[in-house]
Design an enzyme around this catalytic site. Structure first.
Site, short mmCIF file in Angstrom:
data_model
loop_
_atom_site.label_atom_id
_atom_site.label_comp_id
_atom_site.label_asym_id
_atom_site.label_seq_id
_atom_site.Cartn_x
_atom_site.Cartn_y
_atom_site.Cartn_z
N HIS A 177 0.26 4.68 -8.47
CA HIS A 177 -0.37 3.83 -9.49
C HIS A 177 -0.20 2.38 -9.08
CE1 HIS A 177 -1.81 2.63 -13.49
NE2 HIS A 177 -0.92 1.65 -13.37
N CYS A 178 -1.30 1.68 -8.93
CA CYS A 178 -1.28 0.29 -8.48
C CYS A 178 -1.50 -0.63 -9.68
CB CYS A 178 -2.35 0.05 -7.42
SG CYS A 178 -2.37 -1.64 -6.78
N PRO A 179 -0.51 -1.42 -10.08
CA PRO A 179 -0.70 -2.31 -11.23
C PRO A 179 -1.69 -3.44 -10.96
CG PRO A 179 1.41 -2.73 -10.18
CD PRO A 179 0.85 -1.51 -9.52
N GLY A 182 -4.84 -2.02 -11.88
CA GLY A 182 -4.79 -1.43 -13.21
C GLY A 182 -5.27 0.00 -13.25
#
Length: 340
Positions: A177-179, A182
């Site tokens: 999951h890449c912040p 998003g």
């Protein structure tokens, strides 16, 4: 215990446990209590002590991701707009053809980076397909092999899927999951994520070169510049020369101009981002070459399971023609023959 006088025998009966398989709905008789067991018919794995989903910080994680996405979008727009404002007057001063050429290159790279960023941020990362479960007639033998049940989504979860607490859904072939986008990186947008990394690396590298080129034309020539170039080429003299050049530029009034500060900041920021994204791209391509994702790499650490390392994994990932992949074994055999 045996009683010979009465002619009767007393035996101990082991206690059995009954449970229901969530996959096919069959009642299973277990020899002993097992928190996790696998159904012999459909192959589904049942966990009788599931972990309760954490929903407290779900909203905070989503707000954090939205902030990161906004910051990254503003940074990209700033690099594009500030770079055009600071560098392209210098480029157009050289020649009209040179200015038009670099303008076309800059606009093309900006469109490519922004479009790939938009796609990877808003495209579904990979939703698992809906599958029939819970009824014995509808679930065939081995139809749910190694499937587990996601109590958060209330759906079956395949071995290739992973539940993301931030997105609140199961993602097929989830990498991470890449912040900053998003969103999760999975089967649905993994290719777009790699394309975004490649486009961003090329764009930031181009921006750093153009900023440095513009700085060399904005800054005036140094006094006694020949003395720096004629010094002996050793580490001490080079460091002293660089120190003298930096101090001379700092003491120069022209260097303090707004355009010079913007170009210097864009150069440092572009080089830093390009280096960081290059490391991330190399890591991604290494996992793809091994036939893994980042999460599968973490889960396989300490075990004997190892993916098949092959260039065919890269070709399959990028959708290259099968004709190229067919010639790979021939190339490998030729290399082995030359080594022997």
């Amino acid at each position: 215990m045996e009683d010979s006088s009465q002619g009767s025998f007393v035996t101990t009966i082991n206690e059995v446990y009954e449970s229901v398989c969530w996959g096919c709905g069959l009642n299973l008789v277990l020899p002993s209590y097992a928190p996790v067991f696998k159904c012999g018919w459909c192959g589904a794995i049942t966990n009788q002590n599931p972990v309760k989903p954490e929903t407290r910080s779900f909203g905070l994680r989503r707000i954090r991701d939205r902030c990161f996405v906004a910051i990254l979008a503003v940074f990209m727009l700033f690099v594009i707009c500030a770079g055009i404002w600071a560098a392209y007057p210098v480029v157009f001063s050289i020649s009209l053809a040179c200015g038009i050429f670099h303008s076309v290159v800059a606009v093309s790279l900006a469109i490519s980076t922004l479009s790939t960023f938009t796609v990877v941020a808003f495209k579904c990362a990979g939703k698992p397909i809906d599958i029939v479960y819970g009824t014995h007639p509808g679930v065939g033998n081995g139809a749910l092999n190694n499937y587990t049940f996601c109590h958060t989504c209330s759906k079956p979860k395949s071995p290739r899927a992973h539940h993301c607490r931030t997105c609140g859904m199961c993602v097929l072939d989830m990498d991470h999951h890449c912040p900053f986008i998003g969103n999760c990186v999975g089967a649905g947008n993994h290719k777009n994520f790699v394309a975004f990394l490649i486009s961003a690396i090329i764009s930031t590298s181009y921006a750093s070169v153009m900023c440095m080129y513009s700085l060399t034309h904005i800054l005036p020539p140094l006094e006694n510049g020949a003395a720096y170039t004629s010094s002996h080429a050793n580490s001490v003299s080079i460091l002293r020369g660089v120190k003298s050049i930096v101090l001379a530029y700092i003491s120069n009034d022209v260097f303090i101009s707004l355009r010079g500060f913007v170009l210097l900041y864009l150069f440092v920021a572009s080089v830093s981002v390009a280096l960081g994204l290059s490391v991330l791209l190399w890591q991604q391509l290494s996992y793809i070459y091994e036939g893994k994702t980042y999460l599968s790499h973490l889960s396989s650490q300490g075990s004997e399971e190892d993916g098949e390392k092959s260039c065919g994994n890269l070709l399959t990932f990028f959708g290259c023609p099968l004709l190229i992949e067919r010639h790979l074994p021939t190339i490998r055999n030729l290399r082995k023959r030359h080594k022997t």
